[in-house]
Design an enzyme around this catalytic site. Sequence first.
Site, mmCIF file in Angstrom:
data_model
loop_
_atom_site.group_PDB
_atom_site.id
_atom_site.type_symbol
_atom_site.label_atom_id
_atom_site.label_comp_id
_atom_site.label_asym_id
_atom_site.label_seq_id
_atom_site.Cartn_x
_atom_site.Cartn_y
_atom_site.Cartn_z
ATOM 1 N N ASP A 249 0.796 -1.226 0.000
ATOM 2 C CA ASP A 249 0.000 0.000 0.000
ATOM 3 C C ASP A 249 0.830 1.278 0.000
ATOM 4 O O ASP A 249 0.282 2.343 0.259
ATOM 5 C CB ASP A 249 -0.916 0.026 1.239
ATOM 6 N N LYS A 252 -0.321 4.632 -1.215
ATOM 7 C CA LYS A 252 -1.259 5.488 -0.465
ATOM 8 C C LYS A 252 -0.614 6.795 -0.013
ATOM 9 O O LYS A 252 -1.322 7.717 0.361
ATOM 10 C CB LYS A 252 -1.816 4.745 0.758
ATOM 11 N N HIS A 277 -3.938 4.335 -5.659
ATOM 12 C CA HIS A 277 -2.770 3.915 -4.872
ATOM 13 C C HIS A 277 -2.086 2.695 -5.478
ATOM 14 O O HIS A 277 -0.896 2.481 -5.268
ATOM 15 C CB HIS A 277 -3.126 3.692 -3.389
ATOM 16 N N ASP A 354 -4.422 -9.229 2.546
ATOM 17 C CA ASP A 354 -4.778 -7.832 2.834
ATOM 18 C C ASP A 354 -6.232 -7.722 3.281
ATOM 19 O O ASP A 354 -6.538 -7.037 4.260
ATOM 20 C CB ASP A 354 -4.534 -6.993 1.575
HETATM 21 P P1 C2E Z 1 -7.652 -1.419 3.363
HETATM 22 O O1 C2E Z 1 -8.257 -0.785 4.573
HETATM 23 O O2 C2E Z 1 -6.281 -1.988 3.524
HETATM 24 O O3 C2E Z 1 -8.664 -2.543 2.829
HETATM 25 C C1 C2E Z 1 -8.251 -3.458 1.864
HETATM 26 C C2 C2E Z 1 -9.413 -4.213 1.270
HETATM 27 O O4 C2E Z 1 -10.076 -4.978 2.285
HETATM 28 C C3 C2E Z 1 -10.522 -3.359 0.661
HETATM 29 O O5 C2E Z 1 -10.195 -2.927 -0.638
HETATM 30 C C4 C2E Z 1 -11.690 -4.334 0.679
HETATM 31 O O6 C2E Z 1 -11.566 -5.270 -0.388
HETATM 32 C C5 C2E Z 1 -11.471 -5.102 1.969
HETATM 33 N N1 C2E Z 1 -12.271 -4.482 3.036
HETATM 34 C C6 C2E Z 1 -11.871 -3.574 3.954
HETATM 35 N N2 C2E Z 1 -12.896 -3.257 4.791
HETATM 36 C C7 C2E Z 1 -13.963 -3.968 4.390
HETATM 37 C C8 C2E Z 1 -15.321 -4.091 4.863
HETATM 38 O O7 C2E Z 1 -15.729 -3.445 5.829
HETATM 39 N N3 C2E Z 1 -16.139 -4.969 4.194
HETATM 40 C C9 C2E Z 1 -15.701 -5.695 3.124
HETATM 41 N N4 C2E Z 1 -16.546 -6.543 2.522
HETATM 42 N N5 C2E Z 1 -14.428 -5.601 2.648
HETATM 43 C C10 C2E Z 1 -13.579 -4.750 3.265
HETATM 44 P P2 C2E Z 1 -10.914 -1.627 -1.257
HETATM 45 O O8 C2E Z 1 -12.375 -1.628 -0.942
HETATM 46 O O9 C2E Z 1 -10.538 -1.531 -2.701
HETATM 47 O O10 C2E Z 1 -10.291 -0.414 -0.469
HETATM 48 C C11 C2E Z 1 -8.945 -0.005 -0.670
HETATM 49 C C12 C2E Z 1 -8.531 0.955 0.392
HETATM 50 O O11 C2E Z 1 -9.421 2.091 0.323
HETATM 51 C C13 C2E Z 1 -8.683 0.430 1.819
HETATM 52 O O12 C2E Z 1 -7.552 -0.314 2.183
HETATM 53 C C14 C2E Z 1 -8.822 1.742 2.587
HETATM 54 O O13 C2E Z 1 -7.573 2.355 2.775
HETATM 55 C C15 C2E Z 1 -9.628 2.598 1.632
HETATM 56 N N6 C2E Z 1 -11.064 2.542 1.950
HETATM 57 C C16 C2E Z 1 -11.989 1.657 1.484
HETATM 58 N N7 C2E Z 1 -13.209 1.951 1.967
HETATM 59 C C17 C2E Z 1 -13.075 3.029 2.791
HETATM 60 C C18 C2E Z 1 -13.973 3.808 3.567
HETATM 61 O O14 C2E Z 1 -15.194 3.577 3.629
HETATM 62 N N8 C2E Z 1 -13.444 4.867 4.275
HETATM 63 C C19 C2E Z 1 -12.102 5.170 4.219
HETATM 64 N N9 C2E Z 1 -11.633 6.202 4.941
HETATM 65 N N10 C2E Z 1 -11.217 4.441 3.484
HETATM 66 C C20 C2E Z 1 -11.695 3.393 2.775
HETATM 67 C C1 SIN Z 2 -0.636 1.258 6.530
HETATM 68 O O1 SIN Z 2 -1.231 0.578 7.374
HETATM 69 O O2 SIN Z 2 -0.263 2.415 6.747
HETATM 70 C C2 SIN Z 2 -0.237 0.721 5.225
HETATM 71 C C3 SIN Z 2 -0.828 -0.524 4.782
HETATM 72 C C4 SIN Z 2 -2.329 -0.669 4.597
HETATM 73 O O3 SIN Z 2 -3.130 0.177 4.964
HETATM 74 O O4 SIN Z 2 -2.735 -1.715 4.032
HETATM 75 FE FE FE Z 3 -4.422 -1.496 -1.113
HETATM 76 FE FE FE Z 4 -3.705 -2.949 2.939
#
Ligand code: C2E
Ligand code: SIN
Ligand code: FE
Ligand code: FE
Length: 421
Positions: A249, A252, A277, A354
């Site tokens: 990541d 990001k 990202h 992840d």
């Molecule tokens: P991340 O937090 O590292 O999450 C990685 C992936 O985990 C997400 O990719 C998604 O496939 C899964 N995931 C995370 N939380 C949930 C959840 O509550 N339910 C489900 N079903 N899957 C989940 P994705 O969606 O492409 O998101 C990529 C990144 O975008 C995330 O990385 C996070 O940094 C950000 N993001 C996604 N949704 C939100 C949100 O609602 N609010 C904020 N502030 N950031 C978000």
């Molecule tokens: C972080 O935790 O700052 C980087 C990695 C991630 O959100 O998946």
């Molecule tokens: Fe990612």
């Molecule tokens: Fe991640």
Amino acid sequence: MLSEKQKLDTLMLLGIELNRIHDLDILLERVLTRARQFVNADAGSIYIRQGDRLIFAQSQNDTLQSKLPVGEKLIYQTFSVAVDPTSIAGYAAATGKLLNIPDVYTLSPDKRYQFSRRFDQASGYVTRSMLTIPLITSKKEILGILQIINAQDHEKRIRPFSQTDEKVMLHFAGMAAVALERAQMTRAMILRMIRMAEMRDPRETGPHVNRVADFSLEIYEHWARRRHIPEKEIDKTRDVLRMAAMLHDVGKVATSDLILKKPTQLSSEEYEVMKQHTIQGARLFSNVQSDYDEAAAIIALNHHEKWDGSGYPGHVDPATGQPLPGHEGKAGEALPGKKGEEIPIFGRIVAIADVYDALSSRRCYKDPWDEANSIETISQGAGTHFDPELVEIFLNRFAFIRAIQDRYTEKEVGEEDPDWR
Ligand code: C2E
Ligand code: SIN
Ligand code: FE
Ligand code: FE
Ligand code: SIN
Ligand code: SIN
């Protein structure tokens, strides 16, 4: 506060640094294996000093190992000992002295240090001869200890360690300490860079990236074994994969804090920015100089692709963010994602690692899910989000996934936060 541009510049340095990386855990594993070979020892451990504790970092035991199915590892034990002269390991770390004990069960009771039977009682193993060597750097810092257990003669009878053994092992421990020191410095530097970029709460960063990396190794290893990839090659790939997965990541850093730290659901515009990202991360490693850069670029770019083609960013050139020739898609529609085995294996592996970690941990936008729900989501994703074979491996290996979680748990503010793990 660093600007997005400064963050990116800082992270660019990572590309250079990656060429010199050797992962600490993998290094320790090798050190221990070699050390045991020198003296034909049945078992051994390496403990790393973390403040006033020694943490059990590596453990090998041929006898216990031989009772497990082929390819199975001993479950990682979360185990620590105080650096003080009451235990054998603690004594060596506190005093910097080597201890050569012919039989730990007949240790004279007037010694300050005593043998703890905890491990033997838990495992059914019988420890006898034990050589414990502090890992001391040229600056006289004690980084940990190397403990070799049950030296054997040619008939595999347990024997005491000789004076020659001591000499060889001291020399060896000296070299190990230098290597360890270097690996720790590199690790610390990478983690500091990730933190400096302020990707998110620093308490979260270290444990999260370490868990994703170790989950990925666990999945990779079993995927590779099924394909009869030679152990040597698996070993080499583990090294590359671990480091690269930690960086999945890093792209990001180019995302603004407003989006990154938003405590609620992202709008669709914000989500589009967030998706960048993957491409940003791949760009950081576009100047490919080593296997590390290559793997880091592949993982950054592909960890959000989905098996059924509904992921992102699809077939794009990271340099431009534009679709590759032949993958332009239909006008006015979102670019299709990569599908099935079009997604590189490292991308498919890190996707599971992840998401499982994102679900089971706290995020600025969500509470942690309980284990059953997190597992259920991964199972449900087999064949849609994830490569079904990798899901099967993940579920089969779940005891090990849990052990990794225990090893890297989030810390409260103010708690000691060693830079190297
Ligand atoms: P991340 O937090 O590292 O999450 C990685 C992936 O985990 C997400 O990719 C998604 O496939 C899964 N995931 C995370 N939380 C949930 C959840 O509550 N339910 C489900 N079903 N899957 C989940 P994705 O969606 O492409 O998101 C990529 C990144 O975008 C995330 O990385 C996070 O940094 C950000 N993001 C996604 N949704 C939100 C949100 O609602 N609010 C904020 N502030 N950031 C978000
Ligand atoms: C972080 O935790 O700052 C980087 C990695 C991630 O959100 O998946
Ligand atoms: Fe990612
Ligand atoms: Fe991640
Ligand atoms: C190992 O080196 O034994 C595995 C890697 C890890 O768990 O960090
Ligand atoms: C590494 O694995 O060496 C990188 C950083 C870390 O684990 O802290």
